[in-house]
Design an enzyme around this catalytic site. Structure first.
Site, PDB file in Angstrom:
ATOM      1  N   TYR A 151      44.898  31.262 -62.045  1.00 37.68           N
ATOM      2  CA  TYR A 151      46.103  30.710 -62.663  1.00 37.68           C
ATOM      3  C   TYR A 151      45.880  29.511 -63.566  1.00 37.68           C
ATOM      4  O   TYR A 151      46.788  29.129 -64.312  1.00 37.68           O
ATOM      5  CB  TYR A 151      47.127  30.399 -61.576  1.00 37.68           C
ATOM      6  CG  TYR A 151      47.610  31.661 -60.900  1.00 37.68           C
ATOM      7  CD1 TYR A 151      48.533  32.490 -61.525  1.00 37.68           C
ATOM      8  CD2 TYR A 151      47.097  32.057 -59.668  1.00 37.68           C
ATOM      9  CE1 TYR A 151      48.957  33.665 -60.939  1.00 37.68           C
ATOM     10  CE2 TYR A 151      47.510  33.233 -59.067  1.00 37.68           C
ATOM     11  CZ  TYR A 151      48.437  34.036 -59.701  1.00 37.68           C
ATOM     12  OH  TYR A 151      48.844  35.210 -59.132  1.00 37.68           O
ATOM     13  N   PHE A 167      55.964  31.056 -50.469  1.00 40.65           N
ATOM     14  CA  PHE A 167      56.977  31.896 -51.125  1.00 40.65           C
ATOM     15  C   PHE A 167      56.288  32.941 -51.989  1.00 40.65           C
ATOM     16  O   PHE A 167      55.097  32.871 -52.224  1.00 40.65           O
ATOM     17  CB  PHE A 167      57.942  31.059 -51.965  1.00 40.65           C
ATOM     18  CG  PHE A 167      57.289  30.165 -52.982  1.00 40.65           C
ATOM     19  CD1 PHE A 167      57.038  30.623 -54.271  1.00 40.65           C
ATOM     20  CD2 PHE A 167      56.907  28.858 -52.664  1.00 40.65           C
ATOM     21  CE1 PHE A 167      56.440  29.806 -55.222  1.00 40.65           C
ATOM     22  CE2 PHE A 167      56.321  28.034 -53.606  1.00 40.65           C
ATOM     23  CZ  PHE A 167      56.091  28.507 -54.879  1.00 40.65           C
TER      24      PHE A 167
END
Length: 417
Positions: free
Chosen positions: A127, A417
């Site tokens: 990322y 999450f």
């Protein structure tokens, strides 16, 4: 088949089953979703933005994002684009599918006015190339209860408070207010809506894991006010000589005062038959080890990066937080995606800051991913300069950045999450 022949777009409701199959494939879950599981996933995904990549009508990559609020130093919350459920099937790697989905989502988030994007990175190398930087980390301890030195004859708080065992319904009433108090005091904490509390107290099961009711306990101060909550589960292991070797695993612990934190940790370490307490994901500077008479009884079993942040609006991000000192700094921020790069002057003081584009000579040059790493106050700019990840254009600029940005307690995100 070229990458341009693969259609990247929001999915329709009829395509959820195919999208879910691709998600399970990416996460190496071979069991197909039943109709009941799909209904659960549809409920869990409500309010989300769901993208899929389709090759010949078959979903081969998945991506989901949803609205989130993230607390910054000083207690303010900024709107965030939370990213999850990212997969690319093994047959379609290296075709730019993640890049296309990420670019579409980040551009939409920027247009909506989100200040940052966030994610929990399963793999570290992926990322950074999209402008994300690790902004918080976590630690987990295993407490050897017999060695901890606690007096088993005194399991209750000695400050006049009390511990009450409660059930899920009580938690749904007490937990949200406690979490909001925690969120206002700790950078890195994200919001929990009513849906989160229903899902995490058994009213709505997740597709991946059948619900098993945990134990819940609340700490109440001497005035009767709830100041802490612990959620934990226990296994059932005994030795051949009938000695208990049970482990209590803490799934959540919210404490808004040091007294509550001390009382809840002492409580779970005093439960009969518990030989080991696994703390779950805690802040790296958690008080726990030093709440025990023998801190060495708490052994670190996990320490890793956790919440990653991608700055979408430099001005709003830097103006939203407060600062440890008074000072100014000119930043040259690089952003290959063209979403938030530029040169900015930051004038900061403990009460807040003003940030604006400038033509002044830069003092510190860094990529937007490194700004995300520094933004919540956990990392040192001096350390990043030594690693070659930021560059001082003026001697001492990294030290100024540290004096302004670092926080007295480390930022922490307690949720996945």
């Amino acid at each position: 088949m070229t990458r341009d022949d693969i259609d990247v777009r929001p999915i329709t409701d009829d395509e959820l089953a195919d999208w879910s199959r691709a998600l399970n494939t990416g996460f190496l879950r071979s069991t197909p979703d039943s109709r009941e599981t799909l209904d659960k996933r549809r409920e869990l995904a409500r309010g989300s933005r769901i993208l899929g990549a389709f090759d010949g009508g078959r979903c081969v990559a998945t991506f989901r994002s949803f609205p989130q609020e993230l607390t910054v130093p000083g207690g303010a919350a900024v709107p965030a684009d939370a990213i999850s459920n990212v997969t690319v099937s093994a047959t379609h790697r290296r075709r730019g599918l993640l890049s296309r989905m990420m670019a579409d989502d980040l551009a939409d988030a920027k247009a909506r006015g989100d200040v940052v994007a966030t994610l929990i990175a399963a793999e570290y190398p992926i990322y950074g190339r999209f402008g994300f930087g690790p902004a918080t980390s976590l630690s987990e301890w295993a407490v050897d209860v017999p060695r901890a030195g606690l007096d088993p004859r005194r399991p209750v708080p000695d400050d006049g408070g009390r511990i009450d065992l409660v059930d899920g319904e009580d938690v749904r009433k007490t937990g949200p207010e406690l979490h909001e108090r925690l969120r206002a005091s700790r950078p890195g904490v994200i919001d929990r809506d009513g849906f989160w509390w229903r899902r995490n107290t058994g009213l709505l099961e997740t597709p991946e894991e059948p619900w098993k009711e945990p134990f819940y306990a609340v700490y109440r101060a001497p005035n009767g006010e709830a100041e802490g909550l612990i959620v934990y589960s226990v296994d059932d292991k005994w030795s051949d000589t009938k000695q208990p070797h049970n482990t209590a695993t803490v799934r959540d612990l919210i404490a808004v005062t040091p007294a509550a934190e001390r009382a809840l940790w002492h409580y779970v370490c005093s439960v009969d038959w518990i030989a080991t307490v696994r703390t779950g994901h805690r802040a790296p500077d958690d008080l726990l080890p030093h709440l025990l008479p023998d801190p060495r009884a708490a052994r670190v079993v996990t320490h890793a990066d956790w919440l990653w942040v991608r700055i979408l609006d430099v001005v709003r991000a830097l103006e939203a937080r407060t600062y440890a000192a008074t000072g100014s700094l000119v930043l040259e921020v690089g952003d290959a995606a063209g979403l938030s790069g530029g040169r900015y002057r930051l004038d900061a003081e403990p009460g807040g800051a003003v940030c604006a584009p400038t033509s002044e000579e830069p003092e510190l040059t860094l990529d937007v991913s490194e700004l995300g790493t520094l933004w919540l106050g956990d990392e040192s700019a001096v350390r990043l300069a030594a690693l070659g990840r930021v560059r001082e254009e003026r001697a001492g600029a990294a030290a100024i950045a540290d004096a302004l940005l670092r926080t007295s307690r480390r930022p922490w995100c307690p949720d996945i999450f």
